[in-house]
Design a protein around this motif. Structure first.
Motif, PDB file in Angstrom:
ATOM      1  N   LEU A 851     -10.713  -3.514 -15.127  1.00 40.95           N
ATOM      2  CA  LEU A 851      -9.342  -2.476 -14.920  1.00 40.95           C
ATOM      3  C   LEU A 851      -8.310  -3.741 -13.307  1.00 40.95           C
ATOM      4  O   LEU A 851      -8.012  -5.036 -13.668  1.00 40.95           O
ATOM      5  CB  LEU A 851     -10.834  -2.407 -13.707  1.00 40.95           C
ATOM      6  N   ASP A 852      -7.405  -2.744 -13.067  1.00 39.10           N
ATOM      7  CA  ASP A 852      -6.758  -3.859 -12.748  1.00 39.10           C
ATOM      8  C   ASP A 852      -7.189  -4.039 -10.946  1.00 39.10           C
ATOM      9  O   ASP A 852      -8.206  -3.601 -10.357  1.00 39.10           O
ATOM     10  CB  ASP A 852      -5.348  -3.133 -11.879  1.00 39.10           C
ATOM     11  N   GLU A 853      -6.309  -5.270 -10.094  1.00 39.02           N
ATOM     12  CA  GLU A 853      -6.771  -5.785  -9.240  1.00 39.02           C
ATOM     13  C   GLU A 853      -4.933  -5.948  -8.024  1.00 39.02           C
ATOM     14  O   GLU A 853      -3.971  -6.323  -8.519  1.00 39.02           O
ATOM     15  CB  GLU A 853      -7.324  -6.847  -9.457  1.00 39.02           C
ATOM     16  N   GLU A 854      -5.645  -5.271  -7.602  1.00 39.45           N
ATOM     17  CA  GLU A 854      -4.415  -5.537  -6.465  1.00 39.45           C
ATOM     18  C   GLU A 854      -4.241  -6.781  -5.459  1.00 39.45           C
ATOM     19  O   GLU A 854      -5.547  -7.208  -5.184  1.00 39.45           O
ATOM     20  CB  GLU A 854      -4.499  -4.145  -4.933  1.00 39.45           C
ATOM     21  N   ILE A 855      -2.953  -7.029  -5.374  1.00 39.83           N
ATOM     22  CA  ILE A 855      -2.694  -8.396  -5.119  1.00 39.83           C
ATOM     23  C   ILE A 855      -1.704  -8.031  -3.587  1.00 39.83           C
ATOM     24  O   ILE A 855      -2.612  -8.631  -2.479  1.00 39.83           O
ATOM     25  CB  ILE A 855      -1.620  -9.339  -5.935  1.00 39.83           C
ATOM     26  N   TYR A 856      -1.027  -7.460  -3.727  1.00 40.86           N
ATOM     27  CA  TYR A 856       0.130  -7.249  -2.267  1.00 40.86           C
ATOM     28  C   TYR A 856      -0.404  -6.126  -1.800  1.00 40.86           C
ATOM     29  O   TYR A 856       0.258  -5.297  -3.176  1.00 40.86           O
ATOM     30  CB  TYR A 856       1.200  -7.811  -2.211  1.00 40.86           C
ATOM     31  N   ARG A 857       0.202  -5.271  -0.900  1.00 40.93           N
ATOM     32  CA  ARG A 857       0.379  -4.097  -0.727  1.00 40.93           C
ATOM     33  C   ARG A 857       1.292  -4.114   0.524  1.00 40.93           C
ATOM     34  O   ARG A 857       1.307  -4.843   1.410  1.00 40.93           O
ATOM     35  CB  ARG A 857      -0.724  -3.033  -0.800  1.00 40.93           C
ATOM     36  N   ILE A 858       2.870  -3.979   0.592  1.00 38.82           N
ATOM     37  CA  ILE A 858       3.163  -3.623   1.049  1.00 38.82           C
ATOM     38  C   ILE A 858       4.152  -2.323   1.924  1.00 38.82           C
ATOM     39  O   ILE A 858       4.656  -1.245   0.857  1.00 38.82           O
ATOM     40  CB  ILE A 858       5.693  -4.630   1.252  1.00 38.82           C
ATOM     41  N   ARG A 859       3.956  -1.808   3.097  1.00 40.15           N
ATOM     42  CA  ARG A 859       4.504  -0.865   3.920  1.00 40.15           C
ATOM     43  C   ARG A 859       6.094  -0.048   3.188  1.00 40.15           C
ATOM     44  O   ARG A 859       6.618  -0.837   3.884  1.00 40.15           O
ATOM     45  CB  ARG A 859       4.090  -0.534   5.155  1.00 40.15           C
ATOM     46  N   LEU A 860       6.487   1.060   3.034  1.00 41.66           N
ATOM     47  CA  LEU A 860       7.939   0.550   3.128  1.00 41.66           C
ATOM     48  C   LEU A 860       8.391   2.307   4.509  1.00 41.66           C
ATOM     49  O   LEU A 860       7.247   2.603   4.459  1.00 41.66           O
ATOM     50  CB  LEU A 860       7.861   1.596   1.359  1.00 41.66           C
ATOM     51  N   PRO A 861       9.997   2.179   4.619  1.00 45.89           N
ATOM     52  CA  PRO A 861       9.620   3.165   4.999  1.00 45.89           C
ATOM     53  C   PRO A 861       9.539   4.423   5.036  1.00 45.89           C
ATOM     54  O   PRO A 861       9.525   5.996   5.150  1.00 45.89           O
ATOM     55  CB  PRO A 861      10.700   2.746   6.027  1.00 45.89           C
ATOM     56  N   GLY A 862       9.969   4.704   2.907  1.00 46.86           N
ATOM     57  CA  GLY A 862       9.754   6.378   2.661  1.00 46.86           C
ATOM     58  C   GLY A 862      10.264   6.112   1.333  1.00 46.86           C
ATOM     59  O   GLY A 862      10.080   4.087   0.715  1.00 46.86           O
ATOM     60  N   SER A 863      10.163   6.591   0.771  1.00 46.19           N
ATOM     61  CA  SER A 863      10.586   6.721  -0.856  1.00 46.19           C
ATOM     62  C   SER A 863      12.014   6.116  -1.598  1.00 46.19           C
ATOM     63  O   SER A 863      13.171   6.637  -0.772  1.00 46.19           O
ATOM     64  CB  SER A 863      10.385   8.216  -1.464  1.00 46.19           C
ATOM     65  N   PRO A 864      12.054   5.249  -1.807  1.00 46.44           N
ATOM     66  CA  PRO A 864      13.044   4.421  -1.953  1.00 46.44           C
ATOM     67  C   PRO A 864      14.237   5.013  -2.801  1.00 46.44           C
ATOM     68  O   PRO A 864      15.462   5.038  -2.881  1.00 46.44           O
ATOM     69  CB  PRO A 864      12.936   3.384  -3.156  1.00 46.44           C
ATOM     70  N   THR A 865      13.898   6.320  -3.472  1.00 42.76           N
ATOM     71  CA  THR A 865      14.315   6.757  -5.039  1.00 42.76           C
ATOM     72  C   THR A 865      14.729   8.277  -4.157  1.00 42.76           C
ATOM     73  O   THR A 865      15.995   8.403  -5.173  1.00 42.76           O
ATOM     74  CB  THR A 865      13.346   7.385  -5.783  1.00 42.76           C
ATOM     75  N   GLU A 866      14.363   8.515  -2.953  1.00 43.70           N
ATOM     76  CA  GLU A 866      15.492   8.976  -2.101  1.00 43.70           C
ATOM     77  C   GLU A 866      16.516   9.002  -1.767  1.00 43.70           C
ATOM     78  O   GLU A 866      17.333   9.384  -1.354  1.00 43.70           O
ATOM     79  CB  GLU A 866      14.352   9.410  -1.210  1.00 43.70           C
ATOM     80  N   ILE A 867      16.697   7.668  -1.658  1.00 43.68           N
ATOM     81  CA  ILE A 867      18.185   7.420  -1.107  1.00 43.68           C
ATOM     82  C   ILE A 867      19.003   6.470  -2.291  1.00 43.68           C
ATOM     83  O   ILE A 867      20.086   6.243  -1.904  1.00 43.68           O
ATOM     84  CB  ILE A 867      17.549   6.759   0.107  1.00 43.68           C
TER      85      ILE A 867
END
Length: 1505
Positions: A851-867
């Motif tokens: 399966l896939d394995e997570e390397i990094y996770r970065i929190r965003l202020p919101g959905s990028p595609t909304e802006i």
């Protein structure tokens, strides 16, 4: 803020005192929470104000506005921590004279010498008054157009605008007053001004005023035309220069003034050439006499010369095409493009390819020699190093099924060349050399060895082949024998051969007549050695028998003294010769044959002996030929030397992905269209050779046996084979991972010793295994590949089968390629402060065990595609996961090749290569190869067009024009430069629709520059169907419209010097503006002719005696025939094809393209560009259009084509058709001349293209059964009612509402312009009614009034029928029928009266139709624009019914020719050949495919052999 950042970097402890900073960061997310999120929320609110692209750009703030805010001093008003109540977080809703001089000279004297006449010169001086008024107008427009932005301007900028306005107003008053004093006998307005001047009768005042007025303009011209002076002044700190530059920079904030300036320059350039001659002005004078003196009508001048003025705008584009053709061709030739473009050229220069490879692609310390003349040892080393890469390249093409096993064997360079004394070239170079040498020896009658050997040595390849065959055969036989006595015989024979050659008695000691029989036995011998061993004893006996025959032929038939050698070898043999023969050569070593190295030698010898002339065409696959010749040619082009892998720049590749195909499923492969054609079957016919190569490869790997696992594996391999020929993510990933393979091979080559490289493949493989782990580690350090799968997380959770399939296929890619990384936006529900809310993360994955394995996770202020726009935001969120100094952007419809990946380190060195003034490029542009050109004729047209742009077009843009930007992938960015200057993707909604080019704009504005390199290429897929291509062109035209309105284009135009500004304009928005002007010129010309014809002025002018001996008017009328010069725009394409394939091929391709109606296709696309570019400028509202990248093997229904092209082409085409018909009918004055057809031929061609191109280029467009089905489908679509939730594909009403979307949100200016443009349709009725015979030549206004009565009556009747259909169709059918009968009887009665009493004729009826149809359409357009008002008045339903009636009429007009042509079967066959001619040339029977008659042996994907 800086203090806190310093505290974070040093663990919140002061480095000297050790004290703790008072302000500490509370947690990891404080910066996100306190800085990023508030700014994100501002952008989010602004995007909502955008209203989906419908609002004006000035009504909301985008990325650029925020960026500029933080680069200004105002950002300090936010304080720190940021004050969320600051103004930033709230949004308020308040928000050419030279031509004139030449005109005066020509008007007064008609000669340039008249310039020196006093009176003429005095008149010429008025150009400065004109210039003053134009400057005043520009200053006024600058203030008006930039007024909304004054709140964000500094006081000094506002002051600059006001001072510029005041100075312009001053000169606009002073110069006219000063000039009026110099006129001897003033009259009118000049007399009025002259009273103000009192005693200023001296001309010197005006002259002094002009001199003072010109001083700043002269300075501005010097600064503008001399970039070095400008740059020096911009960097100067002297106050006087600062003041001058401050005044000079007072320019508007919109593109408007800039575009007008550039267009004026373009017009001046062309107009001045003709005006200098005085001839054109003489013609104007003649027309003036005719128009004003004879007819007293100034409108004639406008009607005749307006299209000519517009033509000047296009002339500059034509000159640019000529310039780019000449300079692009010369530049390409000096870059060594096309020097190796055929297999014949490759064979002639292959001898120098290894040394060129070592000079270009081997690091300096590893290069064996850079000298032109190499000794044999150095040459062997070069070939050994080259062969390892070349063979890897050939093997990659075999894995891709471009070549078969035999082709691969013929192309491979032997992995070991130390066993023979000559260079071992690939067998395809040595084809037929041995048979020819044998024939030469057999037919040679003389006994002079030197002459025979000279003939052989004259051909180096033949000489090499003969020696290699002899030495290889000697080694094979010698090591195959086990008995030492047999080996003695072989050594003795070889000794005799060697000594006889040295003593030049070879022809005396050997009989050449026996060589043919020896060759035959050798072929049989080698064939047995290469065959599979089923029974060892049988196999051994076969080898022994043939070997004994060979030795017997050598000793008995070829050698003169062969018996002596046999006796010396077996002195105690049998009693007779037969017994001795049986005892000899019976002990052989079969195990030797099974070794890989020896099998290669045997196979190569077999090929040398057996391959005839057919190998000259190896490889037969066109794509394989192209790749081989381009790679060989690139080795002789100018490129930086290769650095070591350790020293090369590290780089990343980034690919944005949304929901496109990853890998085709079994269902998609076997799903049949309405003709019974599946994608698999289609590709088997398009690529028959590659399919056969695939089957051969599967058979070798024992794939597809009856075992279930093997059958499943076969299906999987078929899925890959099909997907690698489409535009899929799996194809892109496979191509990009070649970078890693190339890096590993380069590392091993660098660290392997000469012995390993020269020792051959086996020695190198052992060495490669030793360095394998190091190579992989270094490849990981230097290369990163990130695919930004925006919705991967959603697909992972989705129950939809397609989404699940995409997720599993992406997962399989990660498992197949462990170094592949996948980034996506993860959406989660989390509890924050006791409330559940959506939280967004950027996540990076890699493949694990299963399966896939997570390397990094970065929190965003919101959905990028909304802006922002989807694709650029998809890149922006993933760019943080890339590494290295360089970043290559790759679309998911691209491909890469191993041999091109090998040159990547050379390209990256362009970033650090020493250049002029130490400036380094910020973007490296690469050329593309369009790999979809062989699918159909349309795909071929697009391939040639795109190839021309990405080669000769971008070559000129980069050098010498220096205005190349980023036009899409696969350019390479300086990652450090761009990640610190706004990234690689501007993502503001709507305005950055074409996000690619804005990256180039941004890079150039921030001090970078873009280069272009053609020694490396990347594959690129393009749209292959008519509707796909049109959607793509519409998207690009929309994007260019938004570019025209953008501040980036304005700033580039303002900061470029004069030459770069012109180059920039004509190669970006100017091209689309010229396309729009081309169409506009047709309209202006035809409406001008309509005015002249309907008013009778044209006939009056042509019949006037003044022009009896002059052709001036006819020449003026025919000036629009420059449309025929549109052929000049294909010159760059012809030049590039000629450069790379030969000019004979280029000419042939051009002729074939014309026969396949390429002109129709490109004329149709001209309409697409003009329509969507113009609509964007007028109303805005651009949107992304998904084009689809599948295989177009289906028939598009009539309703589909109607929906796509109704407003962009069909309506405009019918309007032009009516104009041409009226011009034909009423323009009787010169009908006997050929002038009419000369003038209007190109316009008839344009009309035919716009109306019928979608049906001509539609597969099975003229099949009768499909035509019937299309008519049924269209009627159903037209009759369906719309409503909420009804898709436009299902109902005409829903589609009609969607087509007016731009009118719902446009501003007042847009509505007013729409209404003004609609008024042109009233001209028809006004002009035609006075030409009706029923009007009896009356010119009374009453005639026009009565025509409106007729028009309104027709509309009332239509309304009555519509209301009756709605109200009576169910309950009162009888009443409705009675109503229709009464209306019919009334109509017949009125028509009878008109025919009998008032003299109405049949021609009047048809003319009235042409008069009233445009009027009704004008009413409809105005009604759509005033939608809200008409809804309030209750007339909207009537407008809708009127629109439906017009749609029916247009549909019938378009459908009738298609239906008539469908009656004739040969039309459909001709269209099939027209569309798929490229496939025909490769043996494809498209007619069989479209008829669905499949071959019996291909009935399912697993029926492969």
């Amino acid at each position: 803020m800086a203090n806190e950042v310093y505290g974070v970097l040093f663990s919140n402890v002061h480095p000297v005192s050790g004290d703790t900073y008072q302000s500490a960061v509370p947690d990891d997310e404080s910066f996100l929470r306190n800085v990023i999120t508030p700014i994100y929320q501002v952008l989010r609110r602004e995007v909502k104000r955008n209203k989906g692209g419908k609002a004006s750009h000035s009504k909301w703030r985008n990325y650029d506005d925020l960026n500029e805010y933080f680069w200004s001093g105002k950002c300090f008003q936010l304080k720190w921590p940021m004050d969320l109540k600051a103004d930033f977080f709230a949004h308020s809703d308040e928000l050419p004279p030279a031509n004139e001089a030449m005109l005066i000279v020509a008007w007064n004297s008609g000669s340039l010498l008249g310039f020196f006449d006093g009176e003429v010169f005095r008149s010429v001086l008025t150009i400065f008054i004109t210039a003053a008024f134009l400057n005043f107008l520009q200053a006024t427009l600058d203030i008006i157009l930039s007024f909304n932005a004054w709140k964000s301007l500094k006081f000094s900028q506002i002051l600059r605008y006001l001072l510029k306005f005041a100075v312009a107003a001053f000169w606009a008053v002073v110069l006219p007053i000063g000039y009026s004093g110099s006129v001897p006998n003033p009259t009118g307005l000049v007399k009025f001004f002259s009273r103000w001047t009192n005693n200023w009768q001296d001309e010197s005042f005006y002259n002094y005023a002009v001199a003072i007025y010109l001083l700043p303009n002269i300075l501005a011209a010097i600064v503008f035309l001399l970039p070095p002076v400008r740059r020096t002044m911009e960097r100067s700190n002297w106050r006087i220069i600062t003041l001058i530059m401050w005044k000079r920079n007072a320019r508007g904030l919109l593109l408007t003034s800039e575009v007008y300036t550039v267009l004026d320059c373009a017009t001046n350039q062309q107009a001045s050439i003709q005006l200098l001659c005085g001839v054109v002005m003489y013609k104007i004078y003649l027309v003036y006499v005719l128009a004003v003196v004879v007819t007293h009508n100034v409108g004639v001048i406008i009607a005749i010369w307006a299209p000519i003025v517009l033509v000047y705008f296009m002339d500059a584009q034509i000159w640019y095409a000529i310039f780019s053709t000449l300079f692009g061709g010369i530049h390409g030739a000096f870059s060594h493009l096309g020097e190796i473009r055929t297999l014949g050229m490759l064979r002639s220069r292959f001898e120098s390819v290894p040394s060129a490879f070592c000079r270009r692609l081997v690091p300096l310390t590893n290069q064996y020699s850079r000298q032109k003349h190499l000794d044999e040892a150095t040459e062997r080393k070069n070939i050994a190093a080259f062969s390892l890469v070349w063979n890897k390249f050939i093997d990659s093409m075999r894995v891709e099924d471009l070549i078969c096993d035999r082709d691969r064997d013929l192309l491979l360079v032997p992995s070991s060349s130390s066993d023979v004394s000559v260079v071992q070239w690939p067998p395809f170079l040595l084809a037929s050399k041995i048979p020819i040498a044998l024939d030469m020896a057999k037919d040679f009658k003389k006994k002079d060895d030197a002459e025979l050997f000279k003939k052989i040595a004259n051909d180096p390849y033949m000489h090499s082949a003969v020696i290699e065959c002899y030495e290889t055969l000697r080694d094979i036989i010698y090591f195959l024998l086990e008995d030492e006595a047999d080996k003695i015989i072989v050594r003795a024979i070889c000794y005799e051969v060697d000594i006889s050659i040295q003593q030049q008695r070879f022809l005396n000691d050997f009989r050449m007549s026996g060589l043919p029989s020896l060759s035959n036995r050798l072929e049989k011998f080698l064939k047995i050695l290469l065959s599979d061993i089923e029974d060892v004893d049988t196999f051994r006996s076969q080898i022994i028998n043939v070997l004994q025959d060979i030795m017997e032929i050598i000793t008995q038939d070829v050698m003169v003294n062969g018996n002596e050698i046999l006796q010396r070898g077996h002195p105690h043999g049998g009693s007779n010769q037969h017994d001795r023969r049986e005892q000899r050569f019976e002990k052989i070593n079969i195990s030797l044959i099974q070794q890989k190295r020896w099998r290669e030698k045997i196979n190569r010898l077999y090929l040398l002996l057996t391959v005839k002339e057919s190998a000259i065409n190896v490889p037969p696959n066109l794509e394989a030929r192209r790749r081989i010749t381009f790679f060989a040619n690139s080795l002789f082009m100018n490129m930086p030397s290769a650095p070591k892998v350790r020293d090369m720049l590290s780089f990343s590749v980034l690919t944005p992905y949304y929901k496109e195909d990853v890998l085709y499923s079994d269902e998609e492969l076997t799903k049949e269209n309405e003709d019974g054609i599946s994608i698999l079957f289609y590709l088997q016919k398009i690529y028959p050779d590659e399919w056969n190569n695939f089957l051969e490869r599967m058979k070798q790997n024992n794939v597809g046996n009856k075992d279930e696992n093997e059958e499943a594996r076969m299906k999987e391999e078929i899925r890959k084979w099909v997907s690698y020929r489409g535009q899929t993510l799996s194809r892109t990933v496979r191509g990009m991972m070649y970078y890693r393979q190339a890096l590993e091979l380069q590392y091993v080559l660098e660290f392997s010793g000469d012995s390993a490289i020269i020792g051959g493949f086996s020695a190198f493989e052992e060495d490669q295994g030793h360095y394998g782990e190091h190579a992989q580690a270094l490849a990981d350090m230097k290369f990163t590949y990130v695919v930004s799968c925006q919705v991967y997380g959603t697909q992972k959770k989705s129950p939809d089968p397609r989404d699940r399939s995409c997720y599993l296929n992406i997962l399989n890619l990660m498992l197949t390629y462990p170094s592949l990384r996948v980034a996506y936006i993860d959406e989660r529900e989390e509890t924050v402060n006791g409330r559940s809310q959506k939280v967004y993360y950027s996540v990076l994955l890699k493949g694990g065990e299963k399966l896939d394995e997570e390397i990094y996770r970065i929190r965003l202020p919101g959905s990028p595609t909304e802006i922002g726009e989807g694709k650029p935001e998809n890149q922006n969120h993933a760019i943080i996961f890339t590494r290295g100094e360089a970043l290559q952007t790759i679309d998911m419809n691209q491909d890469n090749y191993f041999e091109e990946a090998y040159k990547m380190r050379n390209v990256l060195k362009e970033f650090i290569k020493p250049r002029h003034k130490d400036r380094k490029p910020s973007i490296l542009g690469l050329r593309e190869h369009i790999f979809t050109g062989s699918v159909s004729s349309l795909a071929w047209f697009m391939s040639n067009q795109e190839t021309s742009f990405v080669t000769i077009g971008q070559r000129i843009l980069a050098n010498p024009l220096r205005v190349r930007f980023h036009y899409g992938h696969p350019d390479i960015f300086d990652r450090i430069f761009h990640i610190t200057r706004g990234g690689i993707s501007k993502a503001s909604k709507i305005i950055n629709l074409s996000e690619d080019i804005f990256a180039g704009f941004n890079s150039t504005l921030r001090g970078g520059y873009v280069t272009h390199h053609e020694y490396i290429q990347v594959g690129k897929g393009r749209d292959v169907g008519m509707n796909q291509i049109s959607a793509f062109e519409a998207k690009v035209a929309n994007g260019n419209g938004e570019q025209t309105l953008s501040r980036d284009v304005y700033r580039l135009g303002r900061r470029f010097d004069f030459y770069r500004m012109l180059s920039f304009y004509f190669t970006t928005v100017g091209f689309y503006f010229s396309s729009m002007v081309t169409v506009l010129t047709v309209y202006v010309f035809l409406y001008g002719r309509l005015y002249m014809v309907m008013s009778g002025l044209e006939g009056e002018i042509l019949e006037n005696a003044t022009l009896h001996q002059s052709k001036a008017l006819e020449e003026a009328l025919a000036t629009q025939s420059v449309f025929q010069l549109g052929l000049l725009l294909v010159l760059p394409m012809v030049m590039e094809i000629g450069l790379e394939k030969g000019f004979r091929t280029a000419l042939g391709d051009f002729i074939i393209m014309q026969l396949q109606l390429a002109s129709v296709f490109f004329t149709f696309q001209l309409g697409t560009k003009a329509h969507y570019f113009g609509r964007t400028i007028l109303h805005g509202g651009s949107k992304y259009r998904a084009t689809g990248r599948g295989f177009v093997v289906f028939h598009a229904k009539f309703a589909v084509n109607y929906r796509l092209y109704s407003r962009s082409h069909f309506v405009k085409g019918l309007e032009l058709l009516i104009l041409l018909v009226l011009y034909e009918v009423y323009g009787e004055s010169y009908r006997n001349s050929s002038l009419y057809w000369f003038i209007t031929f190109s316009m008839w061609f344009l009309v035919a293209s716009w109306l019928f191109a979608p049906f001509v280029f539609n597969p099975s467009g003229f099949d009768w059964q499909k035509t019937v089905d299309d008519w049924t489908d269209w009627k159903r679509w037209m009759g369906n009612r719309g409503g909420i939730g009804i898709h436009p594909d299902k109902s005409w009403e829903s589609w009609w509402e969607e087509e007016q979307e731009h009118l719902k949100y446009t501003n007042i200016r847009g509505r007013v312009l729409e209404i003004i443009l609609a008024f042109r349709f009233f001209i028809y009725q006004y002009g035609i009614v006075y030409h009706l015979k029923i009007s009896h030549n009356s010119k009374s206004i009453l005639v026009y009034g009565l025509s409106w009565v007729v028009m309104l009556t027709a509309l009332v009747v239509l309304k009555m029928v519509s209301m009756g259909r709605r109200k009576f169709r169910t309950d009162f059918q009888l009443m409705f029928r009675i109503l229709k009968a009464l209306l019919f009887l009334g109509f017949m009665s009125v028509m009878t009266v008109l025919f009998v009493v008032w003299g109405l004729t049949v021609s009047d009826v048809f003319a009235a139709i042409l008069a009233f149809l445009p009027t009704g359409w004008a009413i409809l357009l105005i009604g759509q624009t005033l939608r809200s008002m008409l809804k309030g008045l209750g007339f909207w339903e009537s407008i809708k019914e009127l629109a439906r009636a017009y749609e029916y009429i247009m549909g019938l007009i378009l459908f009738m020719p298609t239906a008539i042509l469908s009656w004739f079967p040969f039309v459909s066959e001709f269209q099939t050949r027209l569309l798929f001619n490229q496939a025909f040339s490769r043996g494809l029977q498209i007619s069989m495919i479209l008829a669905g008659r499949k071959e019996k042996d291909i009935t399912s994907p697993v029926k492969y052999a």
